[in-house]
Motif scaffolding. Structure first.
Motif, PDB file in Angstrom:
ATOM      1  N   LYS A  49      23.652 -42.792  18.992  1.00 53.24           N
ATOM      2  CA  LYS A  49      22.242 -43.042  18.751  1.00 53.24           C
ATOM      3  C   LYS A  49      21.980 -44.554  18.564  1.00 53.24           C
ATOM      4  O   LYS A  49      20.757 -45.294  18.568  1.00 53.24           O
ATOM      5  CB  LYS A  49      22.103 -42.464  17.675  1.00 53.24           C
ATOM      6  CG  LYS A  49      22.074 -40.591  17.071  1.00 53.24           C
ATOM      7  CD  LYS A  49      21.373 -40.014  16.161  1.00 53.24           C
ATOM      8  CE  LYS A  49      21.377 -38.411  16.436  1.00 53.24           C
ATOM      9  NZ  LYS A  49      21.435 -37.865  15.196  1.00 53.24           N
ATOM     10  N   GLU A  50      23.412 -45.044  17.964  1.00 53.27           N
ATOM     11  CA  GLU A  50      23.031 -46.564  17.961  1.00 53.27           C
ATOM     12  C   GLU A  50      22.392 -46.880  19.651  1.00 53.27           C
ATOM     13  O   GLU A  50      22.157 -48.275  19.181  1.00 53.27           O
ATOM     14  CB  GLU A  50      24.372 -47.115  17.471  1.00 53.27           C
ATOM     15  CG  GLU A  50      24.586 -46.388  15.882  1.00 53.27           C
ATOM     16  CD  GLU A  50      26.142 -47.213  14.872  1.00 53.27           C
ATOM     17  OE1 GLU A  50      26.514 -47.777  15.391  1.00 53.27           O
ATOM     18  OE2 GLU A  50      25.978 -46.945  14.258  1.00 53.27           O
ATOM     19  N   ILE A  51      23.782 -46.834  20.312  1.00 56.82           N
ATOM     20  CA  ILE A  51      23.003 -47.241  21.930  1.00 56.82           C
ATOM     21  C   ILE A  51      21.526 -47.262  22.094  1.00 56.82           C
ATOM     22  O   ILE A  51      21.458 -48.438  23.074  1.00 56.82           O
ATOM     23  CB  ILE A  51      24.368 -46.473  22.807  1.00 56.82           C
ATOM     24  CG1 ILE A  51      26.099 -47.324  22.053  1.00 56.82           C
ATOM     25  CG2 ILE A  51      23.687 -46.853  24.265  1.00 56.82           C
ATOM     26  CD1 ILE A  51      26.856 -46.206  23.210  1.00 56.82           C
ATOM     27  N   GLU A  52      21.335 -45.721  22.151  1.00 60.44           N
ATOM     28  CA  GLU A  52      20.026 -45.889  22.176  1.00 60.44           C
ATOM     29  C   GLU A  52      19.044 -46.875  21.549  1.00 60.44           C
ATOM     30  O   GLU A  52      18.046 -48.104  22.055  1.00 60.44           O
ATOM     31  CB  GLU A  52      19.272 -44.769  21.899  1.00 60.44           C
ATOM     32  CG  GLU A  52      20.264 -43.617  22.635  1.00 60.44           C
ATOM     33  CD  GLU A  52      19.228 -43.790  24.226  1.00 60.44           C
ATOM     34  OE1 GLU A  52      18.453 -44.394  24.162  1.00 60.44           O
ATOM     35  OE2 GLU A  52      20.338 -43.981  25.105  1.00 60.44           O
ATOM     36  N   LYS A  53      19.025 -47.092  19.874  1.00 66.23           N
ATOM     37  CA  LYS A  53      18.328 -48.291  19.306  1.00 66.23           C
ATOM     38  C   LYS A  53      18.622 -49.590  19.644  1.00 66.23           C
ATOM     39  O   LYS A  53      18.336 -50.458  19.780  1.00 66.23           O
ATOM     40  CB  LYS A  53      18.909 -47.909  17.773  1.00 66.23           C
ATOM     41  CG  LYS A  53      18.333 -48.966  16.773  1.00 66.23           C
ATOM     42  CD  LYS A  53      17.431 -48.571  17.096  1.00 66.23           C
ATOM     43  CE  LYS A  53      15.741 -48.921  15.379  1.00 66.23           C
ATOM     44  NZ  LYS A  53      16.249 -51.048  15.634  1.00 66.23           N
ATOM     45  N   LEU A  54      19.930 -49.413  19.758  1.00 68.02           N
ATOM     46  CA  LEU A  54      20.158 -51.770  20.209  1.00 68.02           C
ATOM     47  C   LEU A  54      19.860 -51.391  21.624  1.00 68.02           C
ATOM     48  O   LEU A  54      18.908 -52.079  21.995  1.00 68.02           O
ATOM     49  CB  LEU A  54      22.022 -51.362  20.652  1.00 68.02           C
ATOM     50  CG  LEU A  54      22.676 -51.276  19.379  1.00 68.02           C
ATOM     51  CD1 LEU A  54      24.486 -51.469  19.792  1.00 68.02           C
ATOM     52  CD2 LEU A  54      22.321 -52.955  18.466  1.00 68.02           C
ATOM     53  N   LYS A  55      19.777 -50.499  23.129  1.00 62.50           N
ATOM     54  CA  LYS A  55      18.635 -50.711  23.374  1.00 62.50           C
ATOM     55  C   LYS A  55      17.044 -50.562  23.680  1.00 62.50           C
ATOM     56  O   LYS A  55      17.218 -51.884  24.666  1.00 62.50           O
ATOM     57  CB  LYS A  55      18.947 -49.093  24.833  1.00 62.50           C
ATOM     58  CG  LYS A  55      20.313 -49.133  25.704  1.00 62.50           C
ATOM     59  CD  LYS A  55      20.849 -47.864  25.895  1.00 62.50           C
ATOM     60  CE  LYS A  55      22.049 -47.878  27.108  1.00 62.50           C
ATOM     61  NZ  LYS A  55      21.571 -46.265  27.406  1.00 62.50           N
ATOM     62  N   GLU A  56      16.499 -50.345  22.991  1.00 61.38           N
ATOM     63  CA  GLU A  56      15.701 -50.329  22.583  1.00 61.38           C
ATOM     64  C   GLU A  56      15.822 -51.745  21.816  1.00 61.38           C
ATOM     65  O   GLU A  56      14.007 -52.451  22.753  1.00 61.38           O
ATOM     66  CB  GLU A  56      14.950 -49.569  20.922  1.00 61.38           C
ATOM     67  CG  GLU A  56      15.301 -48.019  22.173  1.00 61.38           C
ATOM     68  CD  GLU A  56      14.812 -46.379  21.049  1.00 61.38           C
ATOM     69  OE1 GLU A  56      14.288 -47.179  20.045  1.00 61.38           O
ATOM     70  OE2 GLU A  56      14.303 -45.831  21.341  1.00 61.38           O
ATOM     71  N   ASP A  57      16.452 -51.957  20.749  1.00 62.04           N
ATOM     72  CA  ASP A  57      16.159 -53.504  20.419  1.00 62.04           C
ATOM     73  C   ASP A  57      15.889 -54.405  21.714  1.00 62.04           C
ATOM     74  O   ASP A  57      15.652 -56.011  21.441  1.00 62.04           O
ATOM     75  CB  ASP A  57      17.226 -53.490  19.373  1.00 62.04           C
ATOM     76  CG  ASP A  57      16.641 -53.103  18.235  1.00 62.04           C
ATOM     77  OD1 ASP A  57      16.414 -52.401  17.588  1.00 62.04           O
ATOM     78  OD2 ASP A  57      17.829 -53.148  17.528  1.00 62.04           O
ATOM     79  N   MET A  58      17.583 -54.653  22.793  1.00 61.05           N
ATOM     80  CA  MET A  58      17.427 -55.238  23.682  1.00 61.05           C
ATOM     81  C   MET A  58      16.066 -55.411  24.060  1.00 61.05           C
ATOM     82  O   MET A  58      15.834 -56.732  24.931  1.00 61.05           O
ATOM     83  CB  MET A  58      18.558 -55.083  24.914  1.00 61.05           C
ATOM     84  CG  MET A  58      19.013 -55.708  24.818  1.00 61.05           C
ATOM     85  SD  MET A  58      19.316 -57.263  24.689  1.00 61.05           S
ATOM     86  CE  MET A  58      21.372 -57.164  24.143  1.00 61.05           C
ATOM     87  N   GLU A  59      15.401 -54.069  24.583  1.00 55.16           N
ATOM     88  CA  GLU A  59      14.317 -54.615  25.281  1.00 55.16           C
ATOM     89  C   GLU A  59      13.171 -54.853  24.986  1.00 55.16           C
ATOM     90  O   GLU A  59      11.922 -55.893  25.061  1.00 55.16           O
ATOM     91  CB  GLU A  59      13.884 -52.433  25.612  1.00 55.16           C
ATOM     92  CG  GLU A  59      14.813 -52.158  26.938  1.00 55.16           C
ATOM     93  CD  GLU A  59      15.000 -52.549  28.173  1.00 55.16           C
ATOM     94  OE1 GLU A  59      14.139 -52.987  28.681  1.00 55.16           O
ATOM     95  OE2 GLU A  59      15.820 -52.486  28.789  1.00 55.16           O
ATOM     96  N   GLU A  60      12.868 -54.171  23.400  1.00 56.07           N
ATOM     97  CA  GLU A  60      11.838 -55.879  22.644  1.00 56.07           C
ATOM     98  C   GLU A  60      12.670 -57.215  22.455  1.00 56.07           C
ATOM     99  O   GLU A  60      11.646 -57.554  23.101  1.00 56.07           O
ATOM    100  CB  GLU A  60      12.169 -55.096  20.838  1.00 56.07           C
ATOM    101  CG  GLU A  60      11.120 -55.503  20.404  1.00 56.07           C
ATOM    102  CD  GLU A  60      11.111 -55.084  19.090  1.00 56.07           C
ATOM    103  OE1 GLU A  60       9.907 -55.671  18.050  1.00 56.07           O
ATOM    104  OE2 GLU A  60      11.820 -54.242  18.304  1.00 56.07           O
ATOM    105  N   PHE A  61      13.492 -57.224  22.787  1.00 62.28           N
ATOM    106  CA  PHE A  61      14.261 -58.610  22.611  1.00 62.28           C
ATOM    107  C   PHE A  61      13.658 -59.245  23.291  1.00 62.28           C
ATOM    108  O   PHE A  61      13.431 -60.664  23.815  1.00 62.28           O
ATOM    109  CB  PHE A  61      15.350 -58.693  22.127  1.00 62.28           C
ATOM    110  CG  PHE A  61      16.376 -60.298  22.610  1.00 62.28           C
ATOM    111  CD1 PHE A  61      16.457 -60.858  20.987  1.00 62.28           C
ATOM    112  CD2 PHE A  61      17.086 -60.828  23.230  1.00 62.28           C
ATOM    113  CE1 PHE A  61      17.176 -62.140  20.767  1.00 62.28           C
ATOM    114  CE2 PHE A  61      17.556 -61.615  23.257  1.00 62.28           C
ATOM    115  CZ  PHE A  61      17.240 -62.527  22.696  1.00 62.28           C
ATOM    116  N   LYS A  62      13.858 -58.444  25.228  1.00 63.52           N
ATOM    117  CA  LYS A  62      13.753 -59.591  26.139  1.00 63.52           C
ATOM    118  C   LYS A  62      12.083 -59.708  26.452  1.00 63.52           C
ATOM    119  O   LYS A  62      11.784 -60.442  27.000  1.00 63.52           O
ATOM    120  CB  LYS A  62      14.098 -58.587  27.534  1.00 63.52           C
ATOM    121  CG  LYS A  62      16.197 -58.386  27.119  1.00 63.52           C
ATOM    122  CD  LYS A  62      16.830 -57.278  28.683  1.00 63.52           C
ATOM    123  CE  LYS A  62      17.941 -57.422  28.812  1.00 63.52           C
ATOM    124  NZ  LYS A  62      17.991 -56.286  29.471  1.00 63.52           N
ATOM    125  N   SER A  63      11.291 -58.860  26.576  1.00 64.70           N
ATOM    126  CA  SER A  63       9.861 -58.781  26.540  1.00 64.70           C
ATOM    127  C   SER A  63       9.372 -59.726  25.700  1.00 64.70           C
ATOM    128  O   SER A  63       8.127 -60.614  25.988  1.00 64.70           O
ATOM    129  CB  SER A  63       9.446 -57.530  26.081  1.00 64.70           C
ATOM    130  OG  SER A  63       9.716 -57.115  24.636  1.00 64.70           O
TER     131      SER A  63
END
Length: 379
Positions: free
Chosen positions: A93-107
């Protein structure tokens, strides 16, 4: 002793009888002896059997204990496995949340951008810089520098007033007196005068760079054609606008189909300035006409960011103002008249704000510490 010959047969018979009685064994004794031997063997066998039984019982007990320990270990391992599975689920779950944050960060256009709501502020133009490429006659980018300071809000509670004087000494004198008798609607009110410390504010320099080669294009229509085709059509369109003293040779086109935007980079510096003041451009594709929105490409940076916290020396806070029948505006006028009179140790007032109901927020500027505007709010 000598035996007579007539005595010999008699003695011989006695000797034979003696020998017979000596050599013959009673059968009953033999059976008893055998029974005793069997009994001894049985006793020995019983002892051996008992020993083997006790050893077997001990071994069985040890095996049962080992089996119990084995089961306990299996149970512990199962518990640890369950905990690991649970931790694994949480980590996923944390990995998925970090991936979402990373995508938002990259965007984000600027990943290090910090957003914070602040009160309205004024920008003060400081200077303009023009940057040229070595050997070029045309300015490549325009660099503007603005000074800005946040307005610090102050919460004014019910039955309180803020007064800002033209002279700092008037405010200091009234603060030192602390208590003042103010005539409000034929009622004498003993109000308290206090100085106060403002919350933290910020001042900084805003550096704005206007690109001389890039323009931003938006409102691009979504058509059922590949992205490469649309990119080529945009490149061709803004290259053709060179004939109308607008565009020119294109260095690069970055197109985003999802947002309907593009960034056009021209080869020659200074071309983007031709689009200043022209925000709409016609665009023909697939036999249809569309209107594109065009704007310069800006780059913003904050520099010399500093926090400050100070006391407003020209403003006083009035507390314990009683409720009267007069409306809020009338009470404010009576307070202003009282503190304007030199006989009351007052002076000229720049601004005043009184609230009789709810709350109000008064903003202060960093450079003077004066009350400048209020943002009304109820709670």
């Amino acid at each position: 002793m000598l035996l007579r010959s007539d005595q010999t047969p008699h003695i011989y018979n006695i000797f034979n009888l003696f020998c017979s009685s000596t050599l013959c064994v009673d059968p009953t004794l033999e059976r008893v002896k055998e029974a005793q031997n069997v009994k001894c063997d049985l006793l020995v066998s019983g002892l051996v059997a008992n020993k083997e039984y006790y050893e077997a019982e001990k071994k069985l007990t040890e095996l049962k204990e080992q089996e119990k320990q084995h089961k306990d270990r299996i149970t512990d391992f199962q518990k640890e496995l369950n905990l690991l599975n649970q931790e694994n689920i949480e980590l996923k779950k944390e990995i998925e949340k970090l991936k979402e944050d990373m995508e938002e960060f990259k965007s984000q256009k600027n990943p290090l951008e910090i957003k914070k709501n602040v009160a309205e502020m004024k920008l003060k133009f400081i200077h303009l810089e023009e940057m040229k490429v070595d050997g070029a006659d045309v300015d490549m980018d325009t660099h503007c520098v603005f000074g800005a300071a946040t307005k610090v809000p102050f919460q004014l509670n019910q039955n309180q007033a803020l007064l800002t004087f033209e002279d700092e000494e008037v405010a200091q004198r009234l603060t030192e007196m602390s208590k003042h008798c103010v005539n409000l609607d034929n009622t004498t009110a003993n109000v308290t005068v206090e100085s106060f410390q403002l919350d933290m504010g910020f001042h900084f320099e805003l550096h704005v760079t206007i690109s001389g080669k890039k323009i931003n294009v938006s409102e691009i229509p979504e058509l059922p054609i590949p992205e490469d085709w649309m990119r080529d059509k945009l490149e061709l369109h803004f290259y053709k606008t060179k004939q109308a003293e607008g565009g020119g040779e294109i260095e690069n086109v970055t197109y985003n189909k999802e947002s309907g935007t593009a960034v056009i980079t021209f080869l020659k510096p200074g071309v983007s300035y031709n689009f200043v003041g022209h925000t709409k451009y016609p665009f023909c594709t697939e036999g249809r006409w569309f209107i594109l929105a065009v704007s310069p490409d800006f780059d913003f940076h904050l520099k010399k960011f500093q926090a400050y916290c100070r006391v407003s020396k020209k403003t006083i806070l009035l507390k314990e103002i009683p409720e009267v029948e007069e409306n809020e505006e009338s009470v404010q006028d009576m307070i202003e008249i009282h503190f304007q009179k030199p006989t009351n140790s007052g002076g000229e007032i720049e601004k005043i704000k009184f609230t009789s109901r709810g709350e109000a927020y008064v903003c202060f500027e960093e450079d003077t510490g004066n009350a400048t505007s209020e943002i009304k709010g109820d709670s």
